[in-house]
Design an enzyme around this catalytic site. Structure first.
Site, PDB file in Angstrom:
ATOM      1  N   ARG A   1      -4.435   7.808   3.658  1.00 37.28           N
ATOM      2  CA  ARG A   1      -3.026   7.513   3.376  1.00 37.28           C
ATOM      3  C   ARG A   1      -2.512   8.296   2.176  1.00 37.28           C
ATOM      4  O   ARG A   1      -1.312   8.314   1.908  1.00 37.28           O
ATOM      5  CB  ARG A   1      -2.818   6.006   3.186  1.00 37.28           C
TER       6      ARG A   1
ATOM      7  N   GLY B   1       0.834  -1.203   0.000  1.00 38.87           N
ATOM      8  CA  GLY B   1       0.000   0.000   0.000  1.00 38.87           C
ATOM      9  C   GLY B   1       0.863   1.246   0.000  1.00 38.87           C
ATOM     10  O   GLY B   1       1.836   1.320   0.734  1.00 38.87           O
TER      11      GLY B   1
ATOM     12  N   ASP C   1       0.810   1.600   8.695  1.00 34.72           N
ATOM     13  CA  ASP C   1       0.411   0.803   9.859  1.00 34.72           C
ATOM     14  C   ASP C   1       1.363   0.944  11.044  1.00 34.72           C
ATOM     15  O   ASP C   1       1.030   0.554  12.158  1.00 34.72           O
ATOM     16  CB  ASP C   1       0.306  -0.675   9.471  1.00 34.72           C
TER      17      ASP C   1
END
Lengths: 417, 417
Positions: B298, B13, B144
């Site tokens: 994000r 990601g 994360d």
């Protein structure tokens, strides 16, 4: 004539810049103490007037009032409460006059959208209908951008900037991931009746981003939509979808109403975004992500449009100037003079012409296939998102103001709303 | 020793600042042409290496590379693709070496999270296992924040700043509306296993905002949660809930998995936010709104943390410096020297210690009741969201760069992944 007090209240859904209008009203009033003694704000909108729950804004420092300009939300509280007609609820109007009399309120500034324009118009008629002299001015505010006459509505430009920026950023993200992962990104935006906010997502197309928009004004045609998605993915390997919360099937049902039930049989409240994402998945197998911006979009003062902030402030200030010039039952407006370079000035509309009229996207702002915006629309929207107006930050977060909101001493008996 | 080429790829990601690391790698490499001839980027991550789809970054101007510092997403494309072990898929490793040889690649920079640290570690062993000399450096990246050894992970600070700011703004909004309308706002955030992003929502409590957090690390206790919501609403008249997408029931099911079906019997993909909102509604009747930030969080480079951008850049640059100093199988880290005033320096971790280790929120970062963060956590998080680093804007939108991404001529036969 001796100075009288003003009443100011915020109504309906709040925005990133409604407090900038409050700032405009209070700063303009403070400059004319010979005419406006004090501004009393209604705590939670018109309910504050009915319950005599008034906030003494003179207790707030000049710095605190100035900070309203960069603080989102409604600093005095807002409400969803619409006055009925004089015939239907004479009791409420009589109560308003009782409160106005008790606190010598001669000016009524109501900061809101379509419903509150209607309330404000009713109040403006009180001098005639109930013999109490008050000047009522509506200060426009709505992220939905659906008030008539004014070229645009304060609150909208900042949401438009937020949605266009967020859609651009997320589209860059999806473009990175499309080879092995997400190809479809669906962003749900506000606008139950009018597609102005959804249209803002179309502004990123000029950056070579494939965007499809689902407007409330256009009946959802699933077959054409899926074909359009496939076409975009064939060309770009990804596609961004902007879906208005008000997007509807031809039979009038909202896309968001899927009649889904949870394990216990409760109706499940979804959003339009997951519905659209799943439709695409079922038809194409493409991986997707979806987001629902909800309040984030209308509260995002950190990304406000400078143009919007300036106009919101100007509307508040003009409201006071109109009142001092003797006007009643009017609303300041934004009058566009030129698209590029953008030029505008303050105009004036009669509330009789504003109340209960909704302005939808004109058909020629929407592309022929119904999934995009036209050059006319782009020309209209572009100036409204111009400029940045960042709030101050402290410890990494915006430093927004929370007012003292000291209550004015009550003089009357309680009143139930 | 003559100059060799470097390979750089983005994995997993993407984030608001992974391109800042790319910028750090490429700018540092450009300063040492005597050691690094060119940086070839993998188109769509490691897949670009396997398929010999290399991007010639020397075709990009210095200005374009500099613009990566303020451009979110993965400029060269990323992928979700994990190399198996050498035993399980020797064919892929042999292909990598074939490509590296064909393009004289002596340095391998892999920019990603836990999975890619593992891939990078496997590549670092290629000199030994397959006799090809390559230095593999992992450049840390993950929103994360779950990599071990490093104090924090580039990408996380910007998401944390975005979530805290958005939650603050939306909370101000709800506070305005709570008298007659919304009392509960639920914001769903990323973090399938670790609650770092959710924790960032707790930073707004110091501004007198009532916040409850649902962490993946804490089993969801519905009864205690509803009691906590009622208590907050009794005190504040509203409450903001931050729910991690990874929040789980005691039996291990995600809150987001409700087994709901649409009218056609299809499994309905919801989010955790609507589930939590409906739980509260059923138990209390409070009106609610919910948002799912998804990729917006994000990708939100417009609200990046300056600290995060600087660290992301520094990790990229340090990766090149480590390689040039002869290191292999290492990862630059952020080493915290002091909380306040914040001080940090670049450290180094052995990849053997990084690969396949996840760092969760320590229990003493979570309040005793499981719904908030502690002072220890606040002390940890606060420096990471410090400072703003706005991108340039043009026509009201961020002016992000899209690279040319010109392909390097292929020398080998095709390879299927």
């Amino acid at each position: 004539m001796s100075a009288r007090n003003a009443f100011y209240a915020q109504s309906g859904g709040v925005t990133a810049v409604i407090n900038a209008s409050a700032c405009g009203v209070i700063e303009a009033a403070r400059r004319c103490p010979e005419k406006i003694a004090n501004v009393y704000a209604g705590r939670n909108g018109i309910i504050g007037a009915l319950t005599e729950d008034l906030i003494d804004t003179s207790q707030e420092s000049d710095a605190a009032i100035a900070a309203l300009r960069f603080t989102p939300s409604g600093a005095f509280g807002s409400c969803r409460y619409k006055l009925k007609s004089l015939d239907a609820n004479r009791r409420e109007y009589e109560r308003l006059i009782e409160v106005f009399k008790a606190h010598d309120i001669g000016y009524f500034f109501y900061n809101g959208g379509g419903d509150s324009a209607d309330t404000c118009y009713k109040v403006s008629q009180l001098s005639e209908s109930l013999g109490y002299p008050v000047q009522a001015i509506h200060v426009p505010k709505t992220v939905d951008n659906d008030l008539p006459i004014t070229d645009n509505c304060p609150g909208f430009g900042s949401v438009a900037k937020y949605i266009a920026t967020s859609a651009l950023e997320a589209s860059f993200d999806v473009r990175s991931m499309s080879r092995t992962s997400t190809k479809i990104f669906v962003l749900e935006v506000m606008g139950r009746h009018a597609g102005w906010i959804a249209a803002a997502g179309g502004l990123i197309e000029t950056q070579n981003i494939p965007v499809l928009i689902l407007f409330p004004e256009i009946e959802f045609n699933q077959e054409q939509f899926i074909a359009a998605v496939k076409e975009k993915v064939a060309q770009f390997d990804f596609c961004t979808i902007i879906v208005s919360e008000g997007a509807k099937y031809p039979d009038g049902r909202f896309l968001a109403e899927q009649g889904t039930r949870d394990a216990f049989g409760h109706a499940q409240l979804g959003g339009a975004a997951p519905v659209v994402a799943n439709l695409i998945k079922d038809a194409t197998g493409y991986k997707f992500h979806w987001a629902v911006a909800d309040y984030l979009q209308r509260a995002a003062r950190h990304l406000a449009s400078k143009t919007d902030v300036e106009q919101a402030y100007a509307m508040g200030r003009a409201g006071v100037e109109f009142a001092l010039a003797g006007h009643n039952a009017v609303m300041p407006t934004v009058k566009r003079l030129n698209h590029a370079p953008y030029a505008w000035e303050v105009g004036m509309a009669a509330l009789a012409d504003v109340a209960n009229v909704e302005k939808f996207m004109p058909r020629d702002f929407i592309s022929a296939d119904g999934f995009g915006i036209t050059e006319l629309c782009r020309q209209y929207l572009t100036p409204l998102i111009q400029g940045e107006d960042y709030p101050p930050f402290e410890y990494g977060l915006p430093k927004y103001v929370t007012l003292k909101n000291a209550a004015v001493a009550k003089k009357l008996t309680a009143f139930e709303v």
